[in-house]
Design an enzyme around this catalytic site. Sequence first.
Site, short mmCIF file in Angstrom:
data_model
loop_
_atom_site.label_atom_id
_atom_site.label_comp_id
_atom_site.label_asym_id
_atom_site.label_seq_id
_atom_site.Cartn_x
_atom_site.Cartn_y
_atom_site.Cartn_z
N ASN A 13 19.02 -43.27 2.94
CA ASN A 13 17.98 -42.95 3.93
C ASN A 13 17.37 -44.28 4.34
OD1 ASN A 13 15.78 -42.11 5.38
ND2 ASN A 13 14.73 -41.12 3.67
N TRP A 14 17.79 -44.76 5.51
CA TRP A 14 17.35 -46.10 5.94
C TRP A 14 15.90 -46.09 6.42
CZ3 TRP A 14 22.01 -48.56 9.11
CH2 TRP A 14 23.11 -48.66 8.26
N LYS A 15 15.32 -44.91 6.61
CA LYS A 15 13.94 -44.77 7.09
C LYS A 15 13.74 -45.59 8.37
CE LYS A 15 12.54 -43.61 2.47
NZ LYS A 15 11.52 -43.56 1.43
N HIS A 99 11.66 -34.39 4.67
CA HIS A 99 11.34 -35.51 3.77
C HIS A 99 9.83 -35.55 3.54
CE1 HIS A 99 10.82 -39.54 2.23
NE2 HIS A 99 12.10 -39.50 1.91
N GLU A 101 7.80 -37.87 3.52
CA GLU A 101 7.06 -38.72 4.47
C GLU A 101 6.79 -37.96 5.77
OE1 GLU A 101 9.76 -42.03 4.22
OE2 GLU A 101 9.03 -42.42 2.20
N GLU A 171 12.97 -34.77 -4.66
CA GLU A 171 12.35 -36.08 -4.54
C GLU A 171 10.87 -36.01 -4.95
OE1 GLU A 171 14.66 -38.88 -1.84
OE2 GLU A 171 13.17 -37.89 -0.62
N GLY A 177 9.75 -44.89 -3.32
CA GLY A 177 9.34 -46.22 -2.89
C GLY A 177 8.35 -46.89 -3.84
N SER A 217 13.29 -43.89 -5.90
CA SER A 217 13.55 -45.16 -6.62
C SER A 217 14.84 -45.15 -7.42
CB SER A 217 12.35 -45.53 -7.52
OG SER A 217 11.19 -45.73 -6.73
N GLY A 238 16.56 -44.54 -0.76
CA GLY A 238 15.82 -45.25 0.28
C GLY A 238 16.06 -46.75 0.15
N GLY A 239 15.14 -47.43 -0.52
CA GLY A 239 15.17 -48.90 -0.62
C GLY A 239 16.53 -49.48 -0.96
P1 PGA Z 1 13.33 -44.73 -2.39
O1 PGA Z 1 13.30 -43.56 -1.28
O2 PGA Z 1 14.73 -44.74 -2.94
O3 PGA Z 1 12.97 -45.97 -1.65
O4 PGA Z 1 12.33 -44.34 -3.44
C1 PGA Z 1 13.98 -42.36 -1.48
C2 PGA Z 1 13.70 -41.44 -0.31
O5 PGA Z 1 12.57 -41.40 0.16
O6 PGA Z 1 14.60 -40.71 0.16
#
Ligand code: PGA
Length: 257
Positions: A13-15, A99, A101, A171, A177, A217, A238-239
């Site tokens: 997930n490149w956000k 998600h 977010e 999640e 994050g 994470s 994500g990251g």
């Molecule tokens: P993260 O994000 O790996 O940076 O914690 C995961 C996500 O939000 O899908």
Amino acid sequence: MSTKKRRKVIAGNWKMNMTPTEAKELAKGVYEQVKGKKGCDVVVCVPFVDIPAVAQIVKGTIIKLGAQNVHFEEKGAYTGELSADMLKAVGCEYVIVGHSERRQYFAETDQTVNKRALAALNAGLKVIICVGESLQQREEGVTEELVRMQTKIALRDVTAEQMANVVIAYEPIWAIGTGKTATADQAEEVCGQIRKVIGEVYGEAVAEATTVQYGGSMNAKNCEELLSKKDVDGGLIGGASLKAPDFAVIVNAATKG
Ligand code: PGA
């Protein structure tokens, strides 16, 4: 029960990262690192504007393309939104829905998550539906109830046949994050609870066939332990998905079990 029946799915997930030029480079890097891998599905969910650039790179490879959100109506006066048909037309196979977010910053609710999931599934997209608790909810001991509710509402009116195109991502919000990963046992416990609720709604066979990911994470260091758990069928990353070598380590770990 063996995980052999289920496909592991590792999704990046490149956000809100990467311009189209940067996205092209990252997609090339991911391709170089994961080409020839077997035993798990690899997905990159990229910002809308990057979709055409990344589609060019991943076409005909093992990497599948995804978006990070979709609107629930087919067309009309919804400024700033994109429909499932539009995503399909530019080469998306997957879309992330709900998600945390989006729930937190864009007023997404369980009901709109359900509507978006239905629109995407009805258009033939695969969905990665995100569920998960906040730190406060975990401390209050309501994780199971909350995740059960989120899962049930997100899947309202989704048919048993459509479940073949559904991935659920557990999640925990406190792990996204933050560098604070859920322990493998915590991830396993909640992924198992999600599978249980799917079983209650759709029966055992569908529950055993549904991919349930962990996200929050997940990285090159902790992926192996998380992915070794029987109810953890992959990850939403994500990251660590923004660095091709790290993402590849996670893909490798998923090809093992
Ligand atoms: P993260 O994000 O790996 O940076 O914690 C995961 C996500 O939000 O899908």
